[in-house]
Write an enzyme that holds these catalytic residues in place. Sequence first.
Site, short mmCIF file in Angstrom:
data_model
loop_
_atom_site.label_atom_id
_atom_site.label_comp_id
_atom_site.label_asym_id
_atom_site.label_seq_id
_atom_site.Cartn_x
_atom_site.Cartn_y
_atom_site.Cartn_z
N LEU A 98 0.86 -1.18 0.00
CA LEU A 98 0.00 0.00 0.00
C LEU A 98 0.90 1.23 0.00
O LEU A 98 1.90 1.27 0.72
CB LEU A 98 -0.88 0.01 1.25
CG LEU A 98 -1.92 -1.10 1.33
CD1 LEU A 98 -2.66 -1.03 2.66
CD2 LEU A 98 -2.88 -1.01 0.15
N HIS A 115 -6.41 -5.09 -10.52
CA HIS A 115 -6.74 -5.99 -9.41
C HIS A 115 -7.44 -7.24 -9.97
O HIS A 115 -8.33 -7.12 -10.82
CB HIS A 115 -7.65 -5.27 -8.42
CG HIS A 115 -7.98 -6.09 -7.22
ND1 HIS A 115 -7.08 -6.30 -6.19
CD2 HIS A 115 -9.10 -6.77 -6.89
CE1 HIS A 115 -7.64 -7.08 -5.28
NE2 HIS A 115 -8.86 -7.38 -5.67
N ASP A 147 -6.78 5.47 -4.60
CA ASP A 147 -7.01 6.52 -3.61
C ASP A 147 -6.39 6.07 -2.29
O ASP A 147 -5.54 5.18 -2.27
CB ASP A 147 -8.50 6.86 -3.50
CG ASP A 147 -9.33 5.70 -2.98
OD1 ASP A 147 -8.74 4.67 -2.54
OD2 ASP A 147 -10.57 5.80 -3.00
C1 GAR Z 1 -2.02 -9.39 -11.15
O1 GAR Z 1 -3.04 -10.37 -11.17
C2 GAR Z 1 -2.49 -8.17 -10.41
O2 GAR Z 1 -3.83 -7.89 -10.56
C3 GAR Z 1 -2.20 -8.57 -8.99
O3 GAR Z 1 -0.93 -9.18 -9.05
C4 GAR Z 1 -0.84 -9.84 -10.31
C5 GAR Z 1 0.49 -9.46 -10.93
O4 GAR Z 1 0.86 -10.36 -11.90
N1 GAR Z 1 -2.22 -7.44 -8.13
C6 GAR Z 1 -2.84 -7.45 -6.97
O5 GAR Z 1 -3.35 -8.43 -6.48
C7 GAR Z 1 -2.81 -6.13 -6.23
N2 GAR Z 1 -3.80 -6.13 -5.20
P1 GAR Z 1 2.25 -10.22 -12.64
O6 GAR Z 1 3.33 -10.03 -11.57
O7 GAR Z 1 2.40 -11.47 -13.42
O8 GAR Z 1 2.16 -9.00 -13.53
#
Ligand code: GAR
Length: 201
Positions: A98, A115, A147
Amino acid sequence: MNYRVVVLVSGAGTLLQALLDAERDGRLQASVVAVGSEMPDCAGLERARTAGVPTFCVPMPVLLARDSAARAAWDEQFARAVERYDPDLIVLAGFMKLLGQPFMSGFRGRIINSHPALLPAFPGAHAVRDALAAGAKSTGATIFWVDDGVDSGAIIAQHEVPIVADDDEATLHERIKVAERDMLVHTVNDLAANRGKVIDV
Ligand code: GAR
C-alpha cells in the site's frame, strides 16, 4: 508529446511485459520510462532490464514495514525515485504494497492499479483465493484509480472471467491475468489519448 508511464512491480511482471510488448510492437501510445519496485530480485525488474528500460528499487524489509516513521521515510524515498522520471501516469502492475501519504500526496490522481477481481468484490492481497473460497461462479479483473483506501478508488474498466470446475488459484489467476494484460494496454492508451485529464480521487 510523449505520455510518460512509470510501472511499479513486486513479482513476476507479466502485466508489465504486456505493456513492454505493446510498446515494442507500436500498439502503445505511451512510453514506459522506468520500472520500480520494493523487491530487489523480482522478475519484473529483470523484464524491464531485458527491454532496456531504466529500473529503480527502494527495498522494504519486513521490519521497516512495521515501523511507521521508517515506513514514511520509505514512501518519501520511493516518491523521489518515481518523480525523477516525471510520469504522466503511474501503473501498479502487481505492486503489492500500500502506498502511504508521503507518496500519495505527490501523485494523487495519476496512479492506476490492476486488481484480479471484480471490485468492490474481493479486495485485498488474496482476491483470487477469496473468490474461489466464496464459491463464486465468476470473478474478473478491475482497473481503478488508486485513492487512500485499499482497492477502493474509482473504477476505470472491468472484465468478467468465468470460474470453471477444476480451477485452482493458479489456473484461475492466469485466466484473469490474460484479461488484465489486454485491459491494461487499452486503458493506458485511453488515458494517453486524454492526456492532462487528472481525476479527483
Ligand atoms: C495481477 O493479477 C495483479 O492484478 C495482482 O498481481 C498480479 C500481478 O501479476 N495485483 C494485486 O493483487 C494487487 N492487489 P504479474 O506479476 O504477473 O504482472
